[in-house]
Design a protein around this motif. Structure first.
Motif, short mmCIF file in Angstrom:
data_model
loop_
_atom_site.label_atom_id
_atom_site.label_comp_id
_atom_site.label_asym_id
_atom_site.label_seq_id
_atom_site.Cartn_x
_atom_site.Cartn_y
_atom_site.Cartn_z
N VAL A 63 0.30 -7.87 1.87
CA VAL A 63 0.56 -7.04 0.69
C VAL A 63 -0.65 -6.16 0.45
CG1 VAL A 63 1.01 -7.05 -1.79
CG2 VAL A 63 2.12 -8.74 -0.33
N ILE A 64 -0.40 -4.86 0.34
CA ILE A 64 -1.44 -3.88 0.02
C ILE A 64 -0.97 -3.14 -1.21
CG2 ILE A 64 -2.72 -1.86 0.82
CD1 ILE A 64 -2.09 -2.75 3.71
N LYS A 65 -1.75 -3.18 -2.27
CA LYS A 65 -1.40 -2.49 -3.52
C LYS A 65 0.02 -2.82 -3.98
CE LYS A 65 -4.71 0.69 -4.53
NZ LYS A 65 -5.12 1.17 -5.81
N ASN A 66 0.37 -4.10 -3.99
CA ASN A 66 1.67 -4.59 -4.46
C ASN A 66 2.86 -4.16 -3.60
OD1 ASN A 66 0.53 -6.02 -6.64
ND2 ASN A 66 0.43 -4.12 -7.82
N ARG A 67 2.62 -3.70 -2.38
CA ARG A 67 3.70 -3.35 -1.45
C ARG A 67 3.57 -4.23 -0.22
NH1 ARG A 67 5.97 1.85 -2.78
NH2 ARG A 67 4.53 3.02 -4.07
N THR A 68 4.70 -4.71 0.29
CA THR A 68 4.70 -5.56 1.48
C THR A 68 4.75 -4.69 2.74
OG1 THR A 68 5.82 -7.31 0.26
CG2 THR A 68 5.88 -7.45 2.66
N ALA A 105 1.79 6.68 0.36
CA ALA A 105 0.71 7.18 1.20
C ALA A 105 -0.57 7.40 0.39
CB ALA A 105 1.14 8.49 1.86
N THR A 106 -0.44 7.84 -0.86
CA THR A 106 -1.61 8.07 -1.71
C THR A 106 -2.33 6.75 -2.00
OG1 THR A 106 -0.56 10.00 -2.68
CG2 THR A 106 -2.39 9.05 -3.91
N GLU A 107 -1.58 5.67 -2.18
CA GLU A 107 -2.19 4.35 -2.38
C GLU A 107 -3.06 3.99 -1.18
OE1 GLU A 107 1.42 2.32 -4.98
OE2 GLU A 107 1.14 1.78 -2.88
N LEU A 108 -2.52 4.19 0.02
CA LEU A 108 -3.27 3.89 1.24
C LEU A 108 -4.49 4.80 1.34
CD1 LEU A 108 -0.36 3.47 3.81
CD2 LEU A 108 -1.74 1.66 2.78
N PHE A 109 -4.31 6.07 1.03
CA PHE A 109 -5.40 7.03 1.11
C PHE A 109 -6.55 6.62 0.21
CE2 PHE A 109 -7.73 10.67 -0.44
CZ PHE A 109 -8.08 11.32 0.73
N SER A 110 -6.24 6.20 -1.02
CA SER A 110 -7.30 5.84 -1.96
C SER A 110 -8.12 4.65 -1.44
CB SER A 110 -6.74 5.55 -3.35
OG SER A 110 -5.90 4.41 -3.32
N LEU A 111 -7.45 3.69 -0.81
CA LEU A 111 -8.17 2.55 -0.25
C LEU A 111 -9.03 2.97 0.94
CD1 LEU A 111 -5.32 -0.10 -0.20
CD2 LEU A 111 -7.28 -0.06 -1.73
N GLY A 149 -5.23 6.09 10.72
CA GLY A 149 -4.28 7.14 10.39
C GLY A 149 -3.17 6.64 9.48
N ILE A 150 -2.79 7.48 8.55
CA ILE A 150 -1.61 7.23 7.71
C ILE A 150 -0.50 8.11 8.28
CG2 ILE A 150 -0.62 7.38 5.40
CD1 ILE A 150 -3.50 7.23 4.30
N PHE A 151 0.68 7.53 8.42
CA PHE A 151 1.79 8.29 8.99
C PHE A 151 3.07 8.06 8.21
CE2 PHE A 151 1.62 4.22 11.15
CZ PHE A 151 2.94 3.80 11.14
N VAL A 152 4.03 8.96 8.44
CA VAL A 152 5.38 8.83 7.90
C VAL A 152 6.30 8.78 9.11
CG1 VAL A 152 7.20 9.94 6.57
CG2 VAL A 152 4.83 10.06 5.78
#
Length: 183
Positions: A63-68, A105-111, A149-152
């Motif tokens: 779990v990262i920022k309340n998302r699985t 993606a913004t949650e991941l970016f902030s971390l 990298g963050i991806f979609v």
């Protein structure tokens, strides 16, 4: 408790000896598959193991920022951990793409920006910029031998979109050529 302490001492010595880099919650590049599984099993607050109904394998989630997120490990030809891929289990329709998946993606970016600084590449794409059944990087960090990298990604079977993250240590990647300069 002694087993757990001994495990972390072994990991620390291995880390110093082989130039391993911490990737995520105790997982370090260069670990074997057995070491990864031991680490995951020893930290139930960070990881969950879900038995796979089709095979004998187990699926790892975190779990990262309340998302699985599903956690997928990748090993090099020598059986050493080279990268970790995280895929969020939240799925987004195209109509929701710009709002919800951007938030993900913004949650991941902030971390990541706290740990890796400013990204080398950072451009959020529109939902129709992601090829059907493919993925597109929207953000890329580099620090030393670590690429992040963050991806979609688009699932062309369901036409849903997902956000993901990959952390890779170039030292353990089979496609990486070490420089002959310096050490």
């Amino acid at each position: 408790m002694k087993k757990l302490s001994l495990f972390f001492i072994v990991i620390f010595i291995t880390f110093i000896t082989y130039g391993q880099t911490p990737l995520y919650k105790g997982l370090t590049s260069g670990m074997t598959e057995k070491e990864v599984l031991t680490c995951v099993k020893s930290d139930p607050r960070s990881f969950t193991l879900i038995p796979d109904k089709v095979s004998v394998d187990e699926t790892i989630t975190t779990v990262i920022k309340n998302r699985t997120y599903l956690v997928n490990t990748s090993f090099n030809k020598d059986g050493k951990l080279a990268s970790i891929l995280f895929l969020c289990l939240d799925e987004y329709d195209w109509a929701e793409y710009n709002i919800n998946i951007r938030e993900n993606a913004t949650e991941l970016f902030s971390l990541l920006s706290v740990k890796y600084g400013e990204p080398i590449y950072n451009k959020f794409c529109n939902w129709n910029d992601v090829p059907k059944g493919k993925f597109k990087f929207i953000c890329y960090f580099k620090k030393g031998t670590i690429d992040v990298g963050i991806f979609v990604v688009n699932n062309d079977n369901t036409d849903k979109y997902y956000a993901g993250l990959i952390i890779k240590d170039e030292k353990f990647d089979n496609n990486y050529e070490q420089s002959s300069e310096g050490f």
